[in-house]
Design a protein around this motif. Structure first.
Motif, PDB file in Angstrom:
ATOM      1  N   ARG A  86       0.837  -1.231  -0.074  1.00 14.39           N
ATOM      2  CA  ARG A  86      -0.013  -0.194   0.129  1.00 14.39           C
ATOM      3  C   ARG A  86       0.903   1.351   0.128  1.00 14.39           C
ATOM      4  O   ARG A  86       0.450   2.320  -0.710  1.00 14.39           O
ATOM      5  CB  ARG A  86      -0.941   0.179   1.164  1.00 14.39           C
ATOM      6  CG  ARG A  86      -2.082  -1.058   1.182  1.00 14.39           C
ATOM      7  CD  ARG A  86      -3.232  -0.640   2.002  1.00 14.39           C
ATOM      8  NE  ARG A  86      -2.776  -0.693   3.439  1.00 14.39           N
ATOM      9  CZ  ARG A  86      -2.639  -1.669   4.260  1.00 14.39           C
ATOM     10  NH1 ARG A  86      -3.163  -2.793   3.826  1.00 14.39           N
ATOM     11  NH2 ARG A  86      -2.403  -1.439   5.449  1.00 14.39           N
ATOM     12  N   GLU A  93       2.212   1.534  -3.583  1.00 14.05           N
ATOM     13  CA  GLU A  93       1.317   2.393  -4.555  1.00 14.05           C
ATOM     14  C   GLU A  93       1.072   3.822  -4.261  1.00 14.05           C
ATOM     15  O   GLU A  93       0.765   4.661  -5.004  1.00 14.05           O
ATOM     16  CB  GLU A  93       0.038   1.539  -4.227  1.00 14.05           C
ATOM     17  CG  GLU A  93       0.101   0.042  -4.988  1.00 14.05           C
ATOM     18  CD  GLU A  93      -1.401  -0.768  -4.650  1.00 14.05           C
ATOM     19  OE1 GLU A  93      -1.739  -1.428  -5.345  1.00 14.05           O
ATOM     20  OE2 GLU A  93      -1.839  -0.717  -3.484  1.00 14.05           O
ATOM     21  N   ARG A 149      -0.262   4.946  -7.972  1.00 11.87           N
ATOM     22  CA  ARG A 149      -0.677   3.926  -9.004  1.00 11.87           C
ATOM     23  C   ARG A 149      -1.317   2.804  -8.252  1.00 11.87           C
ATOM     24  O   ARG A 149      -0.633   2.517  -7.219  1.00 11.87           O
ATOM     25  CB  ARG A 149       0.323   3.532  -9.928  1.00 11.87           C
ATOM     26  CG  ARG A 149       0.894   4.520 -10.797  1.00 11.87           C
ATOM     27  CD  ARG A 149       2.002   4.183 -11.790  1.00 11.87           C
ATOM     28  NE  ARG A 149       2.514   5.051 -12.737  1.00 11.87           N
ATOM     29  CZ  ARG A 149       3.322   4.700 -13.770  1.00 11.87           C
ATOM     30  NH1 ARG A 149       3.957   3.685 -13.633  1.00 11.87           N
ATOM     31  NH2 ARG A 149       3.862   6.028 -14.463  1.00 11.87           N
ATOM     32  N   THR A 150      -2.068   2.138  -9.007  1.00  8.54           N
ATOM     33  CA  THR A 150      -2.719   0.808  -8.437  1.00  8.54           C
ATOM     34  C   THR A 150      -1.910  -0.283  -8.717  1.00  8.54           C
ATOM     35  O   THR A 150      -1.812  -0.371 -10.064  1.00  8.54           O
ATOM     36  CB  THR A 150      -4.258   0.597  -8.252  1.00  8.54           C
ATOM     37  OG1 THR A 150      -5.051   1.595  -7.904  1.00  8.54           O
ATOM     38  CG2 THR A 150      -4.642  -0.526  -7.829  1.00  8.54           C
ATOM     39  N   LEU A 152      -4.687  -5.906  -8.157  1.00 10.50           N
ATOM     40  CA  LEU A 152      -6.084  -5.938  -7.969  1.00 10.50           C
ATOM     41  C   LEU A 152      -6.371  -7.003  -6.700  1.00 10.50           C
ATOM     42  O   LEU A 152      -5.921  -8.188  -6.874  1.00 10.50           O
ATOM     43  CB  LEU A 152      -6.841  -6.374  -9.226  1.00 10.50           C
ATOM     44  CG  LEU A 152      -6.996  -5.253 -10.387  1.00 10.50           C
ATOM     45  CD1 LEU A 152      -7.593  -5.796 -11.561  1.00 10.50           C
ATOM     46  CD2 LEU A 152      -7.760  -4.186  -9.800  1.00 10.50           C
ATOM     47  N   THR A 212      -2.207  -5.137 -11.938  1.00  8.97           N
ATOM     48  CA  THR A 212      -2.657  -4.557 -12.738  1.00  8.97           C
ATOM     49  C   THR A 212      -1.717  -4.105 -13.857  1.00  8.97           C
ATOM     50  O   THR A 212      -0.451  -4.344 -13.875  1.00  8.97           O
ATOM     51  CB  THR A 212      -3.146  -2.840 -12.298  1.00  8.97           C
ATOM     52  OG1 THR A 212      -1.902  -2.430 -11.815  1.00  8.97           O
ATOM     53  CG2 THR A 212      -4.100  -3.091 -11.017  1.00  8.97           C
TER      54      THR A 212
END
Length: 284
Positions: free
Chosen positions: A30, A33, A38-39, A42, A51
């Protein structure tokens, strides 16, 4: 952690591989990110799925991680099987002493990463002082410095190398001969000049042992070098060797820095050097 999760597609499995807790891995992912904005994954019931942004980052990072793993493994193997050793030496020792030392070192540490640098006595000492070499082999007269540790090994005699016959009992006047000698920065030159009691006017000034012998074979010049040169270096060139008992012997020493952390390869090199010194190194 990111690469481990991407490979495992699972926080739990990545945590097990890394030996940390699952919440610790989740927290770091986390944080990564958030830092990138950015993610990368998923989250779903079956685990973690990259992703497109995560896939792009993984394709860039995985080769780097693999290269790092390979380098660490190679370093570990070198540590176990020999490691590295940097030797600085004067050139006149290479043909006999350093060749013998290297051969016996590789018998003990076949995977040793060995570097040998040849230079003048002054520069060998400087290499030790500046940590460009772990151990130096040089003549005692060249050693000077408060941070140096000098360990005596053995004494080396000198000989005259010529293209023509010189009778052993014939009086020898070195001053009258066409001397091929190294520059004055080299200890050998200074020893010759001290023995003669006067500066030398060289026939040829040359700092290469191999080239000095070749020049002797091609000209009327003569040279003074260690009496222990192998026969193939002398006889294959049609040269003669005459010992010079009136020339003072040179004491060879092993040089290192004070406080230097010795490695197994360093200790082995020093022990082999002492052992070579206890054997009578004879010509050829």
């Amino acid at each position: 952690m990111f690469v481990a999760v991407a490979r495992a597609n699972s926080l739990r499995e990545a945590a097990d591989i890394l030996g940390v807790t699952q919440p610790a891995v989740s927290k770091q992912i986390r944080a990564l990110e958030a830092s990138l904005g950015r993610t990368l994954f998923l989250r779903h019931g079956r685990g973690m799925q990259l992703t497109p942004d995560g896939r792009g980052l993984f394709l860039e990072l995985e080769p780097l991680i693999n290269a790092l793993d390979t380098a660490l493994v190679r370093s570990s193997l070198q540590s176990q099987q020999g490691g590295t050793l940097r030797i600085a030496t004067v050139q006149t020792l290479v043909a006999s002493f350093i060749s013998m030392l290297s051969r016996e070192l590789f018998d003990v540490y076949p995977n040793l990463s060995l570097t040998i640098h040849c230079d003048s006595s002054t520069n060998v000492v400087e290499s030790i002082e500046r940590d460009r070499a772990d151990i130096g082999f040089v003549y005692e007269t060249a050693v000077d410095g408060p941070d140096l540790v000098s360990q005596p090994l053995f004494e080396e005699t000198l000989a005259l190398y010529t293209r023509f016959d010189v009778e052993a009992d014939e009086p020898l006047n070195l001053v009258a001969l066409k001397l091929i000698v190294p520059p004055r920065a080299y200890a050998l030159r200074r020893i010759v000049e001290r023995a003669l009691g006067a500066p030398v006017q060289p026939y040829i000034e040359c700092d290469s042992l191999e080239l000095s012998l070749r020049l002797v074979s091609m000209t009327d010049g003569v040279t003074v070098l260690p009496s222990t040169l192998p026969r193939d270096m002398v006889e294959d060139r049609g040269l003669r060797r005459r010992l010079l008992p009136s020339m003072p012997a040179r004491r060879l020493v092993a040089l290192s820095r004070s406080g230097h952390r010795a490695s197994p390869a360093f200790d082995a090199a020093l022990e082999i050097a002492r052992r070579i010194g206890t054997r009578a190194i004879t010509p050829g």
